[in-house]
Design a protein around this motif. Structure first.
Motif, PDB file in Angstrom:
ATOM      1  N   PRO A 129       0.788  -1.235   0.000  1.00  0.00           N
ATOM      2  CA  PRO A 129       0.000   0.000   0.000  1.00  0.00           C
ATOM      3  C   PRO A 129       0.820   1.285   0.000  1.00  0.00           C
ATOM      4  N   PHE A 130       2.055   1.266   0.497  1.00  0.00           N
ATOM      5  CA  PHE A 130       2.872   2.472   0.550  1.00  0.00           C
ATOM      6  C   PHE A 130       3.954   2.496  -0.513  1.00  0.00           C
ATOM      7  N   ALA A 131       3.791   1.725  -1.571  1.00  0.00           N
ATOM      8  CA  ALA A 131       4.813   1.666  -2.618  1.00  0.00           C
ATOM      9  C   ALA A 131       4.967   3.031  -3.284  1.00  0.00           C
ATOM     10  N   PRO A 132       6.197   3.572  -3.260  1.00  0.00           N
ATOM     11  CA  PRO A 132       6.412   4.843  -3.952  1.00  0.00           C
ATOM     12  C   PRO A 132       6.522   4.605  -5.460  1.00  0.00           C
ATOM     13  N   GLU A 133       6.525   5.680  -6.201  1.00  0.00           N
ATOM     14  CA  GLU A 133       6.686   5.574  -7.656  1.00  0.00           C
ATOM     15  C   GLU A 133       7.939   4.761  -7.972  1.00  0.00           C
ATOM     16  N   GLY A 134       7.811   3.851  -8.918  1.00  0.00           N
ATOM     17  CA  GLY A 134       8.933   3.016  -9.310  1.00  0.00           C
ATOM     18  C   GLY A 134       8.970   1.672  -8.620  1.00  0.00           C
ATOM     19  N   PHE A 135       8.130   1.487  -7.607  1.00  0.00           N
ATOM     20  CA  PHE A 135       8.029   0.206  -6.899  1.00  0.00           C
ATOM     21  C   PHE A 135       6.667  -0.406  -7.211  1.00  0.00           C
ATOM     22  N   PRO A 136       6.589  -1.731  -7.314  1.00  0.00           N
ATOM     23  CA  PRO A 136       5.286  -2.339  -7.596  1.00  0.00           C
ATOM     24  C   PRO A 136       4.347  -2.206  -6.395  1.00  0.00           C
ATOM     25  N   ALA A 137       3.077  -1.967  -6.686  1.00  0.00           N
ATOM     26  CA  ALA A 137       2.059  -1.905  -5.645  1.00  0.00           C
ATOM     27  C   ALA A 137       1.394  -3.258  -5.450  1.00  0.00           C
ATOM     28  N   ARG A 138       1.542  -4.143  -6.431  1.00  0.00           N
ATOM     29  CA  ARG A 138       0.896  -5.460  -6.370  1.00  0.00           C
ATOM     30  C   ARG A 138       1.699  -6.455  -7.191  1.00  0.00           C
ATOM     31  N   LEU A 139       1.840  -7.650  -6.657  1.00  0.00           N
ATOM     32  CA  LEU A 139       2.458  -8.769  -7.368  1.00  0.00           C
ATOM     33  C   LEU A 139       1.464  -9.916  -7.360  1.00  0.00           C
ATOM     34  N   GLU A 140       1.348 -10.591  -8.483  1.00  0.00           N
ATOM     35  CA  GLU A 140       0.425 -11.726  -8.570  1.00  0.00           C
ATOM     36  C   GLU A 140       1.189 -12.951  -9.014  1.00  0.00           C
ATOM     37  N   GLY A 141       1.157 -14.001  -8.191  1.00  0.00           N
ATOM     38  CA  GLY A 141       1.777 -15.277  -8.507  1.00  0.00           C
ATOM     39  C   GLY A 141       3.170 -15.435  -7.927  1.00  0.00           C
ATOM     40  N   ARG A 142       3.516 -16.694  -7.644  1.00  0.00           N
ATOM     41  CA  ARG A 142       4.825 -17.007  -7.058  1.00  0.00           C
ATOM     42  C   ARG A 142       5.969 -16.551  -7.963  1.00  0.00           C
ATOM     43  N   ALA A 143       5.821 -16.688  -9.278  1.00  0.00           N
ATOM     44  CA  ALA A 143       6.895 -16.283 -10.193  1.00  0.00           C
ATOM     45  C   ALA A 143       7.174 -14.787 -10.080  1.00  0.00           C
ATOM     46  N   ALA A 144       6.143 -13.975  -9.950  1.00  0.00           N
ATOM     47  CA  ALA A 144       6.333 -12.524  -9.808  1.00  0.00           C
ATOM     48  C   ALA A 144       7.023 -12.195  -8.487  1.00  0.00           C
ATOM     49  N   VAL A 145       6.644 -12.900  -7.436  1.00  0.00           N
ATOM     50  CA  VAL A 145       7.283 -12.693  -6.129  1.00  0.00           C
ATOM     51  C   VAL A 145       8.750 -13.107  -6.203  1.00  0.00           C
TER      52      VAL A 145
END
Length: 149
Positions: free
Chosen positions: A45-61
């Motif tokens: 929720p506090f992701a600044p610009e340039g950081f992901p706000a959401r990741l979906e799936g183990r591969a993305a993590v």
């Protein structure tokens, strides 16, 4: 003759979370990612610009965490409190981690609050309230976490 293996019950959410932090301290990113369900969702929720706000799936993590020890040398947990929610699969963890920012060899001391849901022994949802913008002395956090983009 080999004895039959007795299936072990999945860890309780609080125990799994504590284990996940031990893996981070040990720099075992593959082991940490393996605790996640294939369809896990991470939210920041506090992701600044340039950081992901959401990741979906183990591969993305896995991709997000790939270079973590190259950026943050996480060394100790300074405090830890885990709260059980009305949902037995969901915990709220309040903790503080410390170590070094590798790129500039500077101290890293960060409070975290995470809301974590576990099902069948795997993390299925992780809402992480850490704040990358709070890294001391950094107006441009991307230089400390170049893989975050």
């Amino acid at each position: 003759m080999t004895a039959a293996k007795t299936p072990t019950a999945p860890m309780a959410p609080a125990d799994l979370y504590r284990h996940s932090l031990r893996l981070l301290l040990d720099k075992d990113i593959d082991g940490w990612v393996a605790l996640c369900d294939e369809n896990v969702v991470f939210e920041f929720p506090f992701a600044p610009e340039g950081f992901p706000a959401r990741l979906e799936g183990r591969a993305a993590v896995a991709e997000y965490m790939r270079g973590y020890p190259d950026h943050v040398d996480f060394r100790e947990i300074l405090s830890m409190e885990i709260h059980q929610t009305t949902n037995p699969e969901t915990i709220v963890a309040e903790w503080r981690g410390a170590g070094r920012i590798v790129a500039i060899d500077a101290p890293y001391d960060m409070p975290y609050v995470a809301v974590v849901t576990v099902s069948n022994g795997r993390i299925t949802h992780y809402r992480d309230y850490w704040n990358p913008a709070a890294i001391p002395g950094s107006a441009d956090n991307a230089k400390f976490f170049p893989d975050a983009r």
